[in-house]
Design a protein around this motif. Structure first.
Motif, PDB file in Angstrom:
ATOM      1  N   LEU A 185       0.831  -1.200   0.000  1.00 50.06           N
ATOM      2  CA  LEU A 185       0.000   0.000   0.000  1.00 50.06           C
ATOM      3  C   LEU A 185       0.867   1.252   0.000  1.00 50.06           C
ATOM      4  O   LEU A 185       0.589   2.219  -0.729  1.00 50.06           O
ATOM      5  N   ALA A 186       1.939   1.243   0.785  1.00 55.13           N
ATOM      6  CA  ALA A 186       2.834   2.399   0.823  1.00 55.13           C
ATOM      7  C   ALA A 186       3.565   2.564  -0.503  1.00 55.13           C
ATOM      8  O   ALA A 186       3.708   3.681  -1.020  1.00 55.13           O
ATOM      9  N   GLU A 187       4.028   1.452  -1.094  1.00 51.62           N
ATOM     10  CA  GLU A 187       4.809   1.524  -2.326  1.00 51.62           C
ATOM     11  C   GLU A 187       3.960   1.950  -3.514  1.00 51.62           C
ATOM     12  O   GLU A 187       4.398   2.757  -4.352  1.00 51.62           O
ATOM     13  N   GLU A 188       2.748   1.412  -3.623  1.00 47.77           N
ATOM     14  CA  GLU A 188       1.952   1.631  -4.833  1.00 47.77           C
ATOM     15  C   GLU A 188       1.156   2.934  -4.808  1.00 47.77           C
ATOM     16  O   GLU A 188       0.654   3.350  -5.847  1.00 47.77           O
ATOM     17  N   GLY A 196       2.201   5.789  -2.591  1.00 44.49           N
ATOM     18  CA  GLY A 196       2.980   6.914  -2.105  1.00 44.49           C
ATOM     19  C   GLY A 196       2.363   7.611  -0.915  1.00 44.49           C
ATOM     20  O   GLY A 196       2.677   8.772  -0.633  1.00 44.49           O
ATOM     21  N   LEU A 197       1.482   6.930  -0.180  1.00 43.93           N
ATOM     22  CA  LEU A 197       0.825   7.547   0.963  1.00 43.93           C
ATOM     23  C   LEU A 197       1.778   7.765   2.133  1.00 43.93           C
ATOM     24  O   LEU A 197       1.508   8.558   3.014  1.00 43.93           O
ATOM     25  N   GLY A 198       2.885   7.053   2.161  1.00 46.21           N
ATOM     26  CA  GLY A 198       3.844   7.198   3.249  1.00 46.21           C
ATOM     27  C   GLY A 198       3.657   6.123   4.299  1.00 46.21           C
ATOM     28  O   GLY A 198       2.531   5.721   4.609  1.00 46.21           O
ATOM     29  N   HIS A 199       4.767   5.647   4.857  1.00 46.24           N
ATOM     30  CA  HIS A 199       4.704   4.547   5.818  1.00 46.24           C
ATOM     31  C   HIS A 199       3.983   4.960   7.098  1.00 46.24           C
ATOM     32  O   HIS A 199       3.292   4.146   7.713  1.00 46.24           O
ATOM     33  N   GLY A 248      -0.664   3.705  10.376  1.00 53.11           N
ATOM     34  CA  GLY A 248      -1.638   4.221  11.317  1.00 53.11           C
ATOM     35  C   GLY A 248      -3.078   3.947  10.945  1.00 53.11           C
ATOM     36  O   GLY A 248      -3.982   4.256  11.727  1.00 53.11           O
ATOM     37  N   LEU A 249      -3.329   3.356   9.782  1.00 52.43           N
ATOM     38  CA  LEU A 249      -4.710   3.160   9.356  1.00 52.43           C
ATOM     39  C   LEU A 249      -5.292   1.861   9.900  1.00 52.43           C
ATOM     40  O   LEU A 249      -4.572   0.960  10.335  1.00 52.43           O
ATOM     41  N   HIS A 250      -6.622   1.794   9.870  1.00 53.93           N
ATOM     42  CA  HIS A 250      -7.335   0.591  10.293  1.00 53.93           C
ATOM     43  C   HIS A 250      -7.330  -0.410   9.138  1.00 53.93           C
ATOM     44  O   HIS A 250      -7.912  -0.165   8.088  1.00 53.93           O
ATOM     45  N   LEU A 251      -6.644  -1.530   9.340  1.00 54.70           N
ATOM     46  CA  LEU A 251      -6.495  -2.538   8.295  1.00 54.70           C
ATOM     47  C   LEU A 251      -6.947  -3.870   8.865  1.00 54.70           C
ATOM     48  O   LEU A 251      -6.453  -4.308   9.905  1.00 54.70           O
ATOM     49  N   GLU A 252      -7.902  -4.512   8.216  1.00 55.61           N
ATOM     50  CA  GLU A 252      -8.360  -5.806   8.712  1.00 55.61           C
ATOM     51  C   GLU A 252      -8.492  -6.794   7.554  1.00 55.61           C
ATOM     52  O   GLU A 252      -8.792  -6.424   6.416  1.00 55.61           O
ATOM     53  N   GLN A 253      -8.250  -8.054   7.888  1.00 59.45           N
ATOM     54  CA  GLN A 253      -8.306  -9.096   6.873  1.00 59.45           C
ATOM     55  C   GLN A 253      -9.755  -9.349   6.482  1.00 59.45           C
ATOM     56  O   GLN A 253     -10.644  -9.468   7.333  1.00 59.45           O
ATOM     57  N   LEU A 254      -9.991  -9.406   5.178  1.00 58.52           N
ATOM     58  CA  LEU A 254     -11.335  -9.587   4.641  1.00 58.52           C
ATOM     59  C   LEU A 254     -11.640 -11.063   4.447  1.00 58.52           C
ATOM     60  O   LEU A 254     -12.502 -11.633   5.099  1.00 58.52           O
ATOM     61  N   ARG A 255     -10.935 -11.715   3.537  1.00 60.82           N
ATOM     62  CA  ARG A 255     -11.067 -13.150   3.292  1.00 60.82           C
ATOM     63  C   ARG A 255      -9.977 -13.577   2.331  1.00 60.82           C
ATOM     64  O   ARG A 255      -9.190 -12.753   1.856  1.00 60.82           O
ATOM     65  N   THR A 256      -9.926 -14.883   2.039  1.00 59.28           N
ATOM     66  CA  THR A 256      -8.933 -15.435   1.110  1.00 59.28           C
ATOM     67  C   THR A 256      -9.628 -15.810  -0.189  1.00 59.28           C
ATOM     68  O   THR A 256     -10.719 -16.393  -0.178  1.00 59.28           O
ATOM     69  N   PRO A 260      -5.065  13.764   0.543  1.00 55.90           N
ATOM     70  CA  PRO A 260      -4.724  14.243  -0.800  1.00 55.90           C
ATOM     71  C   PRO A 260      -4.605  13.076  -1.781  1.00 55.90           C
ATOM     72  O   PRO A 260      -4.468  11.916  -1.387  1.00 55.90           O
ATOM     73  N   GLU A 261      -4.646  13.407  -3.061  1.00 53.50           N
ATOM     74  CA  GLU A 261      -4.522  12.374  -4.080  1.00 53.50           C
ATOM     75  C   GLU A 261      -3.195  11.634  -3.919  1.00 53.50           C
ATOM     76  O   GLU A 261      -2.141  12.248  -3.733  1.00 53.50           O
ATOM     77  N   PRO A 262      -3.211  10.307  -3.976  1.00 54.58           N
ATOM     78  CA  PRO A 262      -1.972   9.538  -3.896  1.00 54.58           C
ATOM     79  C   PRO A 262      -1.235   9.575  -5.223  1.00 54.58           C
ATOM     80  O   PRO A 262      -1.741  10.098  -6.226  1.00 54.58           O
ATOM     81  N   ARG A 263      -0.046   8.997  -5.243  1.00 62.85           N
ATOM     82  CA  ARG A 263       0.707   8.871  -6.482  1.00 62.85           C
ATOM     83  C   ARG A 263       1.102   7.413  -6.664  1.00 62.85           C
ATOM     84  O   ARG A 263       1.178   6.652  -5.705  1.00 62.85           O
ATOM     85  N   GLY A 264       1.322   7.024  -7.891  1.00 61.58           N
ATOM     86  CA  GLY A 264       1.681   5.647  -8.175  1.00 61.58           C
ATOM     87  C   GLY A 264       3.111   5.338  -7.794  1.00 61.58           C
ATOM     88  O   GLY A 264       3.934   6.214  -7.551  1.00 61.58           O
ATOM     89  N   GLY A 265       3.425   4.052  -7.754  1.00 59.40           N
ATOM     90  CA  GLY A 265       4.765   3.602  -7.442  1.00 59.40           C
ATOM     91  C   GLY A 265       4.820   2.093  -7.582  1.00 59.40           C
ATOM     92  O   GLY A 265       3.799   1.433  -7.757  1.00 59.40           O
ATOM     93  N   GLY A 266       6.009   1.507  -7.502  1.00 57.96           N
ATOM     94  CA  GLY A 266       6.138   0.065  -7.676  1.00 57.96           C
ATOM     95  C   GLY A 266       5.708  -0.328  -9.072  1.00 57.96           C
ATOM     96  O   GLY A 266       6.162   0.249 -10.066  1.00 57.96           O
TER      97      GLY A 266
END
Length: 271
Positions: A96-99, A101-104, A109-117, A142-148
């Protein structure tokens, strides 16, 4: 050799034999045959992320435009392959950080939870790929930027995403359903809000995610009557975009569950 020495030799031989048996057992399957990992077809593990926010009074999803094959140029959810030294959760935050550019700092710090497999054999044209999907909630950023391997990243309204690469339409639909349901019995809605927010802004989150209008006095009463849902912020109120008086500010409270739940209105169409 004394009797005591002969006994010691027998015990040592017994321990050596037991060690050999344990080593052989480690190399054998349940049927007694040697275990050969090459006998099984290889597959890869990826992570995919359905990241949602409320922007301009609309539910929006974070998409990346793929810069590599397959599906080069198509919109997709952020994600990528899990590295050998990573857990799926660590890979999700890294991708998520690489693709985007939101920053580590933002990502961790965001709420991240597993959805399913997701493991349908044909879901990826490259090879057999099993994906662990996550969903995340963000306040308006703000708008993110691409990466990776992403050429571009952008917030896109949920109702305008169009066909996505791989099986990402299904993943996104499942994530939306999960969040709709969790807003009824958890305090998840505050994850869409800035650190300090008005009750009107919180209500807008519910209306945007559920796709239905809510009665303002009734919503306010239920929120303030739920222990630990929100806490009042000391200081002057904040003027909103309307013509009314400035609104009081609140922050997320310590509670994680809503008692009683805040149920969706019945009989209303869902988008």
């Amino acid at each position: 050799m004394t009797t005591h020495q002969r006994q010691g030799v027998r015990e040592a031989d017994g321990r050596a034999a037991a060690a050999r048996d344990d080593e052989e057992d480690d190399q054998e399957g349940q049927d007694g045959q040697p275990y050969d990992p090459r006998a099984f077809p290889p597959f890869a593990v990826t992570v995919d992320l359905a990241v949602l926010t409320v922007r301009d009074s609309r539910l929006q999803v974070l998409l990346v435009r793929r810069g590599e094959s397959p599906y080069r140029g198509a919109w997709a959810l952020p994600g990528g392959f899990v590295r050998p030294e990573e857990s799926a959760g660590s890979a999700a935050r890294r991708e998520l950080a690489e693709e985007t550019g939101l920053g580590h700092d933002t990502v961790h710090g965001l709420h991240l939870e597993q959805l399913r497999t997701y493991s349908d054999p044909g879901r990826d044209p490259r090879m057999r790929v099993v994906s662990v999907a996550y969903t995340a909630l963000l306040p308006d950023l703000p708008e993110p930027r691409g990466g990776g391997d992403a050429a571009h990243a952008q917030w896109v309204p949920r109702d305008r995403t169009g066909p996505l690469a791989f099986d990402h339409d299904r993943i996104l639909a499942d994530a939306h359903d999960r969040i709709r349901a969790k807003l009824e019995y958890t305090c998840l809605a505050t994850g869409f809000c800035p650190p300090e927010f008005t009750l009107g802004e919180l209500q807008q989150v519910y209306e945007t995610v559920w796709g239905v209008p809510l009665d303002r006095p009734n919503f306010r009463r239920k929120v303030l009557a739920t222990p630990g849902f929100v806490e009042a912020v000391e200081g002057p109120p904040r003027r909103t975009g309307g013509r009314g008086k400035p609104a009081a500010l609140y922050r997320a409270g310590p509670a994680s569950a809503l008692h009683p739940p805040l149920l969706r209105p019945e009989g209303r169409p869902q988008p």
